[in-house]
Motif scaffolding. Structure first.
Motif, PDB file in Angstrom:
ATOM      1  N   ARG A  37      63.361  19.621   7.981  1.00 22.91           N
ATOM      2  CA  ARG A  37      63.647  18.224   8.323  1.00 22.91           C
ATOM      3  C   ARG A  37      63.410  18.041   9.814  1.00 22.91           C
ATOM      4  NH1 ARG A  37      69.458  16.592   6.828  1.00 22.91           N
ATOM      5  NH2 ARG A  37      69.950  17.421   8.899  1.00 22.91           N
ATOM      6  N   VAL A  38      62.767  16.943  10.172  1.00 24.25           N
ATOM      7  CA  VAL A  38      62.453  16.703  11.582  1.00 24.25           C
ATOM      8  C   VAL A  38      62.914  15.318  11.997  1.00 24.25           C
ATOM      9  CG1 VAL A  38      60.432  18.220  11.523  1.00 24.25           C
ATOM     10  CG2 VAL A  38      60.131  15.760  11.157  1.00 24.25           C
ATOM     11  N   ARG A  39      63.236  15.205  13.282  1.00 24.90           N
ATOM     12  CA  ARG A  39      63.362  13.919  13.942  1.00 24.90           C
ATOM     13  C   ARG A  39      61.952  13.500  14.328  1.00 24.90           C
ATOM     14  NH1 ARG A  39      68.620  11.572  13.817  1.00 24.90           N
ATOM     15  NH2 ARG A  39      70.075  13.314  13.558  1.00 24.90           N
ATOM     16  N   VAL A  40      61.485  12.420  13.757  1.00 25.46           N
ATOM     17  CA  VAL A  40      60.071  12.065  13.874  1.00 25.46           C
ATOM     18  C   VAL A  40      59.757  11.548  15.276  1.00 25.46           C
ATOM     19  CG1 VAL A  40      58.227  10.610  12.979  1.00 25.46           C
ATOM     20  CG2 VAL A  40      59.944  11.542  11.407  1.00 25.46           C
ATOM     21  N   LEU A  41      58.752  12.160  15.893  1.00 22.57           N
ATOM     22  CA  LEU A  41      58.225  11.670  17.163  1.00 22.57           C
ATOM     23  C   LEU A  41      57.049  10.732  16.950  1.00 22.57           C
ATOM     24  CD1 LEU A  41      58.238  14.989  19.222  1.00 22.57           C
ATOM     25  CD2 LEU A  41      59.932  13.140  19.294  1.00 22.57           C
ATOM     26  N   ALA A  42      56.216  11.028  15.942  1.00 32.01           N
ATOM     27  CA  ALA A  42      55.038  10.211  15.677  1.00 32.01           C
ATOM     28  C   ALA A  42      54.614  10.394  14.235  1.00 32.01           C
ATOM     29  CB  ALA A  42      53.889  10.591  16.610  1.00 32.01           C
ATOM     30  N   THR A  43      54.107   9.325  13.643  1.00 32.54           N
ATOM     31  CA  THR A  43      53.488   9.416  12.326  1.00 32.54           C
ATOM     32  C   THR A  43      52.238   8.562  12.321  1.00 32.54           C
ATOM     33  OG1 THR A  43      53.876   9.278   9.931  1.00 32.54           O
ATOM     34  CG2 THR A  43      54.759   7.505  11.260  1.00 32.54           C
ATOM     35  N   GLY A  44      51.195   9.062  11.664  1.00 31.45           N
ATOM     36  CA  GLY A  44      49.938   8.337  11.591  1.00 31.45           C
ATOM     37  C   GLY A  44      49.809   7.596  10.270  1.00 31.45           C
ATOM     38  N   LEU A  61      59.485   6.150  -7.928  1.00 26.89           N
ATOM     39  CA  LEU A  61      59.794   5.186  -6.871  1.00 26.89           C
ATOM     40  C   LEU A  61      61.289   5.218  -6.569  1.00 26.89           C
ATOM     41  CD1 LEU A  61      57.585   2.205  -8.119  1.00 26.89           C
ATOM     42  CD2 LEU A  61      57.070   3.789  -6.260  1.00 26.89           C
ATOM     43  N   PRO A  62      61.685   4.874  -5.322  1.00 28.08           N
ATOM     44  CA  PRO A  62      60.856   4.428  -4.207  1.00 28.08           C
ATOM     45  C   PRO A  62      60.089   5.568  -3.549  1.00 28.08           C
ATOM     46  CG  PRO A  62      63.119   4.611  -3.495  1.00 28.08           C
ATOM     47  CD  PRO A  62      63.125   4.867  -4.976  1.00 28.08           C
ATOM     48  N   ARG A  63      59.051   5.192  -2.782  1.00 28.08           N
ATOM     49  CA  ARG A  63      58.233   6.140  -2.055  1.00 28.08           C
ATOM     50  C   ARG A  63      58.006   5.625  -0.643  1.00 28.08           C
ATOM     51  NH1 ARG A  63      53.199   7.961  -5.778  1.00 28.08           N
ATOM     52  NH2 ARG A  63      53.366   9.866  -4.549  1.00 28.08           N
ATOM     53  N   GLY A  64      57.739   6.559   0.265  1.00 27.54           N
ATOM     54  CA  GLY A  64      57.500   6.190   1.646  1.00 27.54           C
ATOM     55  C   GLY A  64      56.035   6.230   2.015  1.00 27.54           C
ATOM     56  N   ILE A  65      55.729   5.792   3.222  1.00 24.77           N
ATOM     57  CA  ILE A  65      54.385   5.874   3.770  1.00 24.77           C
ATOM     58  C   ILE A  65      54.428   6.758   5.024  1.00 24.77           C
ATOM     59  CG2 ILE A  65      53.666   3.642   2.849  1.00 24.77           C
ATOM     60  CD1 ILE A  65      54.100   2.494   5.711  1.00 24.77           C
ATOM     61  N   GLY A  66      53.244   7.197   5.450  1.00 22.27           N
ATOM     62  CA  GLY A  66      53.147   8.039   6.639  1.00 22.27           C
ATOM     63  C   GLY A  66      53.152   9.505   6.269  1.00 22.27           C
ATOM     64  N   CYS A  67      51.968  10.064   6.017  1.00 19.75           N
ATOM     65  CA  CYS A  67      51.861  11.480   5.644  1.00 19.75           C
ATOM     66  C   CYS A  67      51.834  12.374   6.881  1.00 19.75           C
ATOM     67  CB  CYS A  67      50.603  11.691   4.806  1.00 19.75           C
ATOM     68  SG  CYS A  67      50.271  13.412   4.370  1.00 19.75           S
ATOM     69  N   ASP A  68      51.108  11.960   7.914  1.00 22.18           N
ATOM     70  CA  ASP A  68      50.900  12.791   9.105  1.00 22.18           C
ATOM     71  C   ASP A  68      52.069  12.641  10.065  1.00 22.18           C
ATOM     72  OD1 ASP A  68      48.411  13.177   7.939  1.00 22.18           O
ATOM     73  OD2 ASP A  68      47.379  11.784   9.272  1.00 22.18           O
ATOM     74  N   SER A 112      61.224   8.946   0.722  1.00 23.14           N
ATOM     75  CA  SER A 112      60.719   8.369   1.961  1.00 23.14           C
ATOM     76  C   SER A 112      59.756   9.378   2.564  1.00 23.14           C
ATOM     77  CB  SER A 112      61.850   8.037   2.931  1.00 23.14           C
ATOM     78  OG  SER A 112      62.569   9.207   3.294  1.00 23.14           O
ATOM     79  N   ALA A 113      59.007   8.957   3.616  1.00 22.13           N
ATOM     80  CA  ALA A 113      58.007   9.852   4.191  1.00 22.13           C
ATOM     81  C   ALA A 113      58.087   9.793   5.714  1.00 22.13           C
ATOM     82  CB  ALA A 113      56.621   9.502   3.660  1.00 22.13           C
ATOM     83  N   GLY A 114      56.937   9.811   6.387  1.00 20.31           N
ATOM     84  CA  GLY A 114      56.926   9.963   7.829  1.00 20.31           C
ATOM     85  C   GLY A 114      57.259   8.717   8.614  1.00 20.31           C
ATOM     86  N   ALA A 115      57.065   7.542   8.030  1.00 22.47           N
ATOM     87  CA  ALA A 115      57.411   6.293   8.711  1.00 22.47           C
ATOM     88  C   ALA A 115      58.916   6.116   8.631  1.00 22.47           C
ATOM     89  CB  ALA A 115      56.679   5.115   8.087  1.00 22.47           C
ATOM     90  N   ALA A 116      59.609   6.822   9.499  1.00 24.30           N
ATOM     91  CA  ALA A 116      61.065   6.918   9.443  1.00 24.30           C
ATOM     92  C   ALA A 116      61.546   7.593  10.722  1.00 24.30           C
ATOM     93  CB  ALA A 116      61.495   7.745   8.230  1.00 24.30           C
ATOM     94  N   ASP A 117      62.840   7.526  10.954  1.00 25.11           N
ATOM     95  CA  ASP A 117      63.414   8.280  12.072  1.00 25.11           C
ATOM     96  C   ASP A 117      63.473   9.769  11.768  1.00 25.11           C
ATOM     97  OD1 ASP A 117      64.118   6.010  13.776  1.00 25.11           O
ATOM     98  OD2 ASP A 117      65.660   5.563  12.276  1.00 25.11           O
ATOM     99  N   VAL A 118      63.675  10.089  10.490  1.00 19.39           N
ATOM    100  CA  VAL A 118      63.860  11.472  10.047  1.00 19.39           C
ATOM    101  C   VAL A 118      63.015  11.670   8.795  1.00 19.39           C
ATOM    102  CG1 VAL A 118      65.535  13.192   9.259  1.00 19.39           C
ATOM    103  CG2 VAL A 118      66.215  11.481  10.961  1.00 19.39           C
ATOM    104  N   ALA A 119      62.366  12.830   8.677  1.00 16.94           N
ATOM    105  CA  ALA A 119      61.492  13.074   7.528  1.00 16.94           C
ATOM    106  C   ALA A 119      61.586  14.526   7.091  1.00 16.94           C
ATOM    107  CB  ALA A 119      60.047  12.738   7.877  1.00 16.94           C
ATOM    108  N   ILE A 120      61.300  14.760   5.807  1.00 10.67           N
ATOM    109  CA  ILE A 120      61.187  16.095   5.238  1.00 10.67           C
ATOM    110  C   ILE A 120      59.709  16.471   5.219  1.00 10.67           C
ATOM    111  CG2 ILE A 120      61.595  17.553   3.227  1.00 10.67           C
ATOM    112  CD1 ILE A 120      64.184  16.609   4.444  1.00 10.67           C
TER     113      ILE A 120
END
Length: 337
Positions: A37-44, A61-68, A112-120
């Motif tokens: 789990r990370v505190r997201v700095l950037a997502t593409g 569903l639900p699903r998130g966006i932001g893979c990178d 959820s995915a990378g477009a977030a404050d925190v991601a797996i």
């Protein structure tokens, strides 16, 4: 470590991105298994995000966006033993809270995915010294798609490759990767990236009306050995590309014009993905290292804080953002590398 609260951008139903995406606050649990789990700095953001919203690769569903994603590790799964993500062979040491990594969000297994404050993340790699985390977060999907597709095409040194749509990020990456593999590269692109692509060593011509004749002029009338079609779906372009490849549709591979390609006998990259391709545990660290040395890069169109995600989505959906569109949920720690 307990679950943590996070803003997330995700969708609960299939449809057009602006119709179905919403910002919510949810709890992100401890990472399961071989994940961190990370505190997201950037997502593409990628065109694939909008395809997911519209029903591509349907799943729970639900699903998130932001893979990178690039981020700071705050928890590790119980099965994590090394730094090489789910492919742990060759790991050098352990991944710890506070490490700055880049990789791919688990957009299939998590809500959820990378477009977030925190991601797996289900795959992650250390960011090498000299590479900014935002630049690292541009790499995973474009590098993976370009490199694996060129492998499927059996590109060999000395072959002439036409990269159609090299202003798109997969095409931009493919030009650099193909040149590193010793191919001769012709690229179609608009004026924004012509100088970049020529600087890499490609011969560049505009796409659009008259493109086949311009490509023929660059080859001295000879056929193209292989064609990689990389823009967003552009119906009607594949017949010209097949003609440039000597009329052989099997020498043309697309990443986007799926149905048209199948109808014409051309190849679709996702139809041919198979075991045995270069593992991401080799591929992504290699290109991150090259990026840190200034020997590989992907341009960034614009960065946005997470709260301006609608503006970021709008620019990405525009179809020609001139680079990667990046969300920066938290700019703190960007240079803690």
């Amino acid at each position: 470590m307990p679950s943590v609260s996070s803003r997330v951008i995700r969708f609960h139903e299939i449809g057009e991105p602006f119709d179905v995406l919403r910002e919510e606050r949810i709890e992100i649990p401890d990472p399961p298994g071989d994940s961190v789990r990370v505190r997201v700095l950037a997502t593409g953001l990628n065109p694939a995000d909008w395809s997911l919203c519209r029903g591509f690769m349907p799943g729970t569903l639900p699903r998130g966006i932001g893979c990178d994603v690039a981020g700071v590790v705050d928890a590790v799964g119980p099965d994590v033993v090394g730094v090489a993500g789910v492919d742990r062979k060759g790991g050098s040491g352990t991944v710890r809270a506070g490490d700055v990594v880049f990789g791919t969000a688990d957009f299939v297994g998590q809500p959820s995915a990378g477009a977030a404050d925190v991601a797996i993340l289900n795959r992650w790699f250390r960011i090498p010294d000299g590479l900014d985390p935002v630049q690292a977060a541009t790499l995973p999907m474009a590098v993976q798609t370009a490199a694996w597709t060129l492998e499927l095409m059996d590109l060999h040194p000395g072959a002439t490759l036409l990269v159609h749509g090299a202003g798109a990020m997969v095409g931009y990456a493919a030009v650099q990767i193909a040149l590193r593999r010793g191919a001769r590269v012709i690229a179609t692109a608009g004026p924004t990236f012509t100088a970049d692509l020529e600087g890499f060593g490609a011969r560049v011509t505009p796409y659009g009306e008259g493109m086949p004749a311009r490509v023929r002029a660059l080859t001295g009338g000879r056929d193209i050995d292989l064609v990689l079609d990389t823009p967003r779906p552009s119906p009607g372009t594949l017949p010209d590309l097949i003609a440039l490849a000597g009329g052989d549709p099997r020498r043309v591979v697309t990443i986007s014009n799926h149905e048209e390609a199948r109808n014409l006998g051309a190849r679709v990259n996702i139809d041919e993905l198979r075991p045995g391709l270069t593992p991401l545990s080799v591929l992504l660290p290699q290109y991150a290292s090259l990026a840190a040395q200034g020997a590989f890069r992907l341009p960034i169109a614009k960065t946005y804080p997470l709260e301006q995600w609608r503006d970021a989505v709008r620019l990405s959906l525009d179809g020609n953002p001139h680079g990667k569109v990046m969300l920066l949920p938290d700019a703190r720690g960007r240079h803690e590398n």
